[in-house]
Design a protein around this motif. Structure first.
Motif, PDB file in Angstrom:
ATOM      1  N   VAL A 120      23.569 103.913 -32.560  1.00  0.00           N
ATOM      2  CA  VAL A 120      24.980 104.280 -32.433  1.00  0.00           C
ATOM      3  C   VAL A 120      25.809 103.016 -32.227  1.00  0.00           C
ATOM      4  CG1 VAL A 120      24.596 106.617 -31.601  1.00  0.00           C
ATOM      5  CG2 VAL A 120      24.668 104.722 -29.963  1.00  0.00           C
ATOM      6  N   ALA A 121      27.092 103.111 -32.550  1.00  0.00           N
ATOM      7  CA  ALA A 121      27.974 101.944 -32.529  1.00  0.00           C
ATOM      8  C   ALA A 121      28.038 101.276 -31.158  1.00  0.00           C
ATOM      9  CB  ALA A 121      29.376 102.356 -32.980  1.00  0.00           C
ATOM     10  N   GLU A 122      28.021 102.077 -30.075  1.00  0.00           N
ATOM     11  CA  GLU A 122      28.142 101.503 -28.737  1.00  0.00           C
ATOM     12  C   GLU A 122      26.910 100.697 -28.315  1.00  0.00           C
ATOM     13  OE1 GLU A 122      27.717 106.070 -28.052  1.00  0.00           O
ATOM     14  OE2 GLU A 122      28.588 104.711 -29.550  1.00  0.00           O
ATOM     15  N   ASP A 123      25.800 100.857 -29.032  1.00  0.00           N
ATOM     16  CA  ASP A 123      24.584 100.091 -28.717  1.00  0.00           C
ATOM     17  C   ASP A 123      24.422  98.863 -29.610  1.00  0.00           C
ATOM     18  OD1 ASP A 123      23.928 101.902 -26.762  1.00  0.00           O
ATOM     19  OD2 ASP A 123      22.556 103.059 -28.028  1.00  0.00           O
ATOM     20  N   GLU A 124      25.353  98.672 -30.534  1.00  0.00           N
ATOM     21  CA  GLU A 124      25.245  97.543 -31.457  1.00  0.00           C
ATOM     22  C   GLU A 124      25.619  96.246 -30.741  1.00  0.00           C
ATOM     23  OE1 GLU A 124      27.061  96.020 -35.736  1.00  0.00           O
ATOM     24  OE2 GLU A 124      27.410  98.077 -35.069  1.00  0.00           O
ATOM     25  N   VAL A 125      24.798  95.202 -30.914  1.00  0.00           N
ATOM     26  CA  VAL A 125      25.013  93.917 -30.227  1.00  0.00           C
ATOM     27  C   VAL A 125      24.744  92.760 -31.187  1.00  0.00           C
ATOM     28  CG1 VAL A 125      24.433  94.800 -27.927  1.00  0.00           C
ATOM     29  CG2 VAL A 125      22.612  93.918 -29.408  1.00  0.00           C
ATOM     30  N   GLN A 126      25.155  91.576 -30.750  1.00  0.00           N
ATOM     31  CA  GLN A 126      24.824  90.342 -31.469  1.00  0.00           C
ATOM     32  C   GLN A 126      23.679  89.616 -30.755  1.00  0.00           C
ATOM     33  OE1 GLN A 126      26.247  89.483 -34.421  1.00  0.00           O
ATOM     34  NE2 GLN A 126      27.373  91.420 -34.252  1.00  0.00           N
ATOM     35  N   ASN A 127      23.719  89.638 -29.420  1.00  0.00           N
ATOM     36  CA  ASN A 127      22.684  89.046 -28.572  1.00  0.00           C
ATOM     37  C   ASN A 127      22.356  90.036 -27.449  1.00  0.00           C
ATOM     38  OD1 ASN A 127      22.787  86.332 -29.859  1.00  0.00           O
ATOM     39  ND2 ASN A 127      24.850  86.319 -28.990  1.00  0.00           N
ATOM     40  N   ILE A 128      21.185  89.871 -26.837  1.00  0.00           N
ATOM     41  CA  ILE A 128      20.786  90.762 -25.745  1.00  0.00           C
ATOM     42  C   ILE A 128      20.303  89.910 -24.575  1.00  0.00           C
ATOM     43  CG2 ILE A 128      19.286  92.671 -25.041  1.00  0.00           C
ATOM     44  CD1 ILE A 128      18.959  93.351 -27.996  1.00  0.00           C
ATOM     45  N   THR A 129      20.728  90.255 -23.359  1.00  0.00           N
ATOM     46  CA  THR A 129      20.256  89.570 -22.154  1.00  0.00           C
ATOM     47  C   THR A 129      19.664  90.588 -21.184  1.00  0.00           C
ATOM     48  OG1 THR A 129      21.907  87.803 -22.349  1.00  0.00           O
ATOM     49  CG2 THR A 129      20.874  88.114 -20.198  1.00  0.00           C
ATOM     50  N   TYR A 130      18.380  90.410 -20.884  1.00  0.00           N
ATOM     51  CA  TYR A 130      17.722  91.214 -19.849  1.00  0.00           C
ATOM     52  C   TYR A 130      17.778  90.439 -18.535  1.00  0.00           C
ATOM     53  CZ  TYR A 130      15.669  94.605 -23.095  1.00  0.00           C
ATOM     54  OH  TYR A 130      15.479  95.613 -24.021  1.00  0.00           O
ATOM     55  N   LYS A 131      18.292  91.056 -17.491  1.00  0.00           N
ATOM     56  CA  LYS A 131      18.372  90.415 -16.185  1.00  0.00           C
ATOM     57  C   LYS A 131      17.113  90.693 -15.361  1.00  0.00           C
ATOM     58  CE  LYS A 131      23.421  90.499 -15.894  1.00  0.00           C
ATOM     59  NZ  LYS A 131      24.610  90.956 -15.109  1.00  0.00           N
ATOM     60  N   GLY A 132      16.652  89.667 -14.648  1.00  0.00           N
ATOM     61  CA  GLY A 132      15.505  89.847 -13.766  1.00  0.00           C
ATOM     62  C   GLY A 132      15.876  90.703 -12.571  1.00  0.00           C
ATOM     63  N   ALA A 133      14.978  91.606 -12.178  1.00  0.00           N
ATOM     64  CA  ALA A 133      15.237  92.521 -11.067  1.00  0.00           C
ATOM     65  C   ALA A 133      13.903  92.850 -10.385  1.00  0.00           C
ATOM     66  CB  ALA A 133      15.912  93.798 -11.576  1.00  0.00           C
ATOM     67  N   PRO A 134      13.947  93.378  -9.153  1.00  0.00           N
ATOM     68  CA  PRO A 134      12.695  93.743  -8.478  1.00  0.00           C
ATOM     69  C   PRO A 134      11.905  94.804  -9.235  1.00  0.00           C
ATOM     70  CG  PRO A 134      14.503  93.642  -6.905  1.00  0.00           C
ATOM     71  CD  PRO A 134      15.116  93.545  -8.273  1.00  0.00           C
ATOM     72  N   GLU A 135      12.620  95.717  -9.942  1.00  0.00           N
ATOM     73  CA  GLU A 135      11.966  96.776 -10.707  1.00  0.00           C
ATOM     74  C   GLU A 135      12.539  96.826 -12.120  1.00  0.00           C
ATOM     75  OE1 GLU A 135      12.254 100.447  -8.638  1.00  0.00           O
ATOM     76  OE2 GLU A 135      11.054  99.777  -6.928  1.00  0.00           O
ATOM     77  N   SER A 136      11.751  97.392 -13.016  1.00  0.00           N
ATOM     78  CA  SER A 136      12.146  97.470 -14.424  1.00  0.00           C
ATOM     79  C   SER A 136      13.045  98.669 -14.690  1.00  0.00           C
ATOM     80  CB  SER A 136      10.886  97.580 -15.294  1.00  0.00           C
ATOM     81  OG  SER A 136      11.237  97.772 -16.644  1.00  0.00           O
ATOM     82  N   ASN A 137      14.096  98.437 -15.485  1.00  0.00           N
ATOM     83  CA  ASN A 137      14.948  99.511 -15.990  1.00  0.00           C
ATOM     84  C   ASN A 137      15.528  99.035 -17.317  1.00  0.00           C
ATOM     85  OD1 ASN A 137      16.878 101.495 -16.567  1.00  0.00           O
ATOM     86  ND2 ASN A 137      17.395 101.797 -14.422  1.00  0.00           N
ATOM     87  N   VAL A 138      14.710  99.157 -18.386  1.00  0.00           N
ATOM     88  CA  VAL A 138      15.098  98.587 -19.672  1.00  0.00           C
ATOM     89  C   VAL A 138      16.355  99.232 -20.246  1.00  0.00           C
ATOM     90  CG1 VAL A 138      12.795  97.799 -20.272  1.00  0.00           C
ATOM     91  CG2 VAL A 138      13.480 100.116 -20.904  1.00  0.00           C
ATOM     92  N   LYS A 139      16.615 100.485 -19.878  1.00  0.00           N
ATOM     93  CA  LYS A 139      17.817 101.153 -20.358  1.00  0.00           C
ATOM     94  C   LYS A 139      19.084 100.440 -19.878  1.00  0.00           C
ATOM     95  CE  LYS A 139      16.207 104.946 -22.443  1.00  0.00           C
ATOM     96  NZ  LYS A 139      16.671 105.507 -23.717  1.00  0.00           N
ATOM     97  N   LYS A 140      18.988  99.845 -18.680  1.00  0.00           N
ATOM     98  CA  LYS A 140      20.115  99.086 -18.126  1.00  0.00           C
ATOM     99  C   LYS A 140      19.946  97.582 -18.365  1.00  0.00           C
ATOM    100  CE  LYS A 140      21.363 102.372 -14.510  1.00  0.00           C
ATOM    101  NZ  LYS A 140      21.595 102.579 -13.044  1.00  0.00           N
ATOM    102  N   LEU A 141      19.003  97.233 -19.231  1.00  0.00           N
ATOM    103  CA  LEU A 141      18.695  95.838 -19.548  1.00  0.00           C
ATOM    104  C   LEU A 141      18.289  95.062 -18.294  1.00  0.00           C
ATOM    105  CD1 LEU A 141      21.408  94.909 -22.217  1.00  0.00           C
ATOM    106  CD2 LEU A 141      19.132  95.871 -22.561  1.00  0.00           C
ATOM    107  N   GLU A 142      17.455  95.711 -17.471  1.00  0.00           N
ATOM    108  CA  GLU A 142      16.873  95.069 -16.303  1.00  0.00           C
ATOM    109  C   GLU A 142      15.356  95.034 -16.452  1.00  0.00           C
ATOM    110  OE1 GLU A 142      20.265  96.519 -13.061  1.00  0.00           O
ATOM    111  OE2 GLU A 142      18.236  97.362 -12.984  1.00  0.00           O
ATOM    112  N   MET A 143      14.762  93.883 -16.173  1.00  0.00           N
ATOM    113  CA  MET A 143      13.324  93.710 -16.323  1.00  0.00           C
ATOM    114  C   MET A 143      12.729  93.223 -15.008  1.00  0.00           C
ATOM    115  SD  MET A 143      12.991  90.116 -18.393  1.00  0.00           S
ATOM    116  CE  MET A 143      11.216  90.062 -18.049  1.00  0.00           C
ATOM    117  N   ASN A 144      11.452  93.534 -14.794  1.00  0.00           N
ATOM    118  CA  ASN A 144      10.762  93.037 -13.611  1.00  0.00           C
ATOM    119  C   ASN A 144      10.750  91.511 -13.643  1.00  0.00           C
ATOM    120  OD1 ASN A 144       8.418  92.121 -11.919  1.00  0.00           O
ATOM    121  ND2 ASN A 144       8.285  94.309 -11.536  1.00  0.00           N
ATOM    122  N   ASN A 145      11.171  90.895 -12.549  1.00  0.00           N
ATOM    123  CA  ASN A 145      11.316  89.433 -12.548  1.00  0.00           C
ATOM    124  C   ASN A 145      10.000  88.663 -12.467  1.00  0.00           C
ATOM    125  OD1 ASN A 145      10.599  89.606  -9.802  1.00  0.00           O
ATOM    126  ND2 ASN A 145      12.748  89.605  -9.138  1.00  0.00           N
TER     127      ASN A 145
END
Length: 258
Positions: free
Chosen positions: A141-166
């Motif tokens: 869908v259009a709202e998910d279209e990106v040019q670049n992606i950044t996953y932020k390090g976090a204590p727990e993973s939540n890929v839907k919010k672009l958070e990954m286990n650090n």
């Protein structure tokens, strides 16, 4: 013999001799530095705190219903066909990394994504994981279209919010060759896995090279960069509608300090 020794002593004491020795030392240092630089260009970082253990790609076919204007005849199947390529990047802690300091992932960037196609069919689209859907990882869908992606390090993973286990995780993105062609039919049933084949699309027409950078940023302010290039789709997608393969092994990636 004494005369020869005296002559050697006189030469050693001259400025010219000293200049030659200094020049040779500098030359040796330059050659050593060039060898180190050349080795680094070829081999990259010798000890990474985190590594990309593998990258998998799943290629598949997708079809979206075309809503025709009121009054225009609608077939049982009126579809816009796309071809998806889902990238699965496995980030793991390097067990052989020797340091007293425990490293923590601050973020991982997927950037500078470039697509080179064999034929200009469809539109190039890059998608992040969809946050709204509970069942689907990607929705194109259009709202998910990106040019670049950044996953932020976090204590727990939540890929839907672009958070990954650090301390290492699995991260995703999708490249879609969108709206390649249309397919219409009034058949009672339709096998979606055969859409590309039914529409007369050949695998050679879908061939492309995807190139992108992976940047690992650490809380210690260290940053490492590598470039990935791979051919897609994975062979067999036209025949079966879905194919997968491991495209990159960790020893094939060369990371360098930013």
């Amino acid at each position: 013999m004494r005369k020869l020794k005296k002559k050697i002593r006189r030469i050693i004491r001259t400025k010219t001799f000293h200049c030659i020795i200094i020049a040779l030392i500098i030359l040796a240092m330059v050659i050593f530095a060039l060898i180190k630089i050349k080795k680094y260009d070829v081999e990259g970082e010798s000890e990474m705190p985190f590594e990309i253990s593998k990258i998998n790609v799943i290629s598949s076919v997708g079809g979206e219903t075309i809503q025709k204007p009121e009054g225009e005849q609608q077939n049982r199947w009126d579809l816009q066909i796309s071809q998806n390529n889902d990238f699965y990047i496995y980030v793991e802690k390097n067990k052989n990394y020797k340091s007293r300091q425990e490293e923590i992932i601050k973020s991982i960037e997927i950037k500078n994504i470039q697509i080179e196609k064999a034929e200009e069919k469809g539109e190039n689209k890059i998608y992040r994981p969809d946050e709204a859907s509970e069942k689907e990882m990607f929705r194109n869908v259009a709202e998910d279209e990106v040019q670049n992606i950044t996953y932020k390090g976090a204590p727990e993973s939540n890929v839907k919010k672009l958070e990954m286990n650090n301390q290492g995780d699995l991260i995703y993105f999708r490249y879609t060759n969108k709206d390649i062609t249309k397919y219409s039919s009034n058949e009672e049933e339709l096998d979606y896995s055969q859409l590309l084949k039914l529409a007369g699309i050949r695998e050679e027409q879908l061939k492309a090279t995807v190139k992108f950078d992976i940047v690992i940023n650490l809380e210690s302010n260290k940053s490492f960069n590598t470039t990935v290039a791979t051919d897609i789709p994975i062979q067999g997608v036209v025949e079966s509608g879905r194919s997968s393969s491991e495209i990159i092994e960790s020893n094939k990636l060369i990371f360098k300090r930013n």
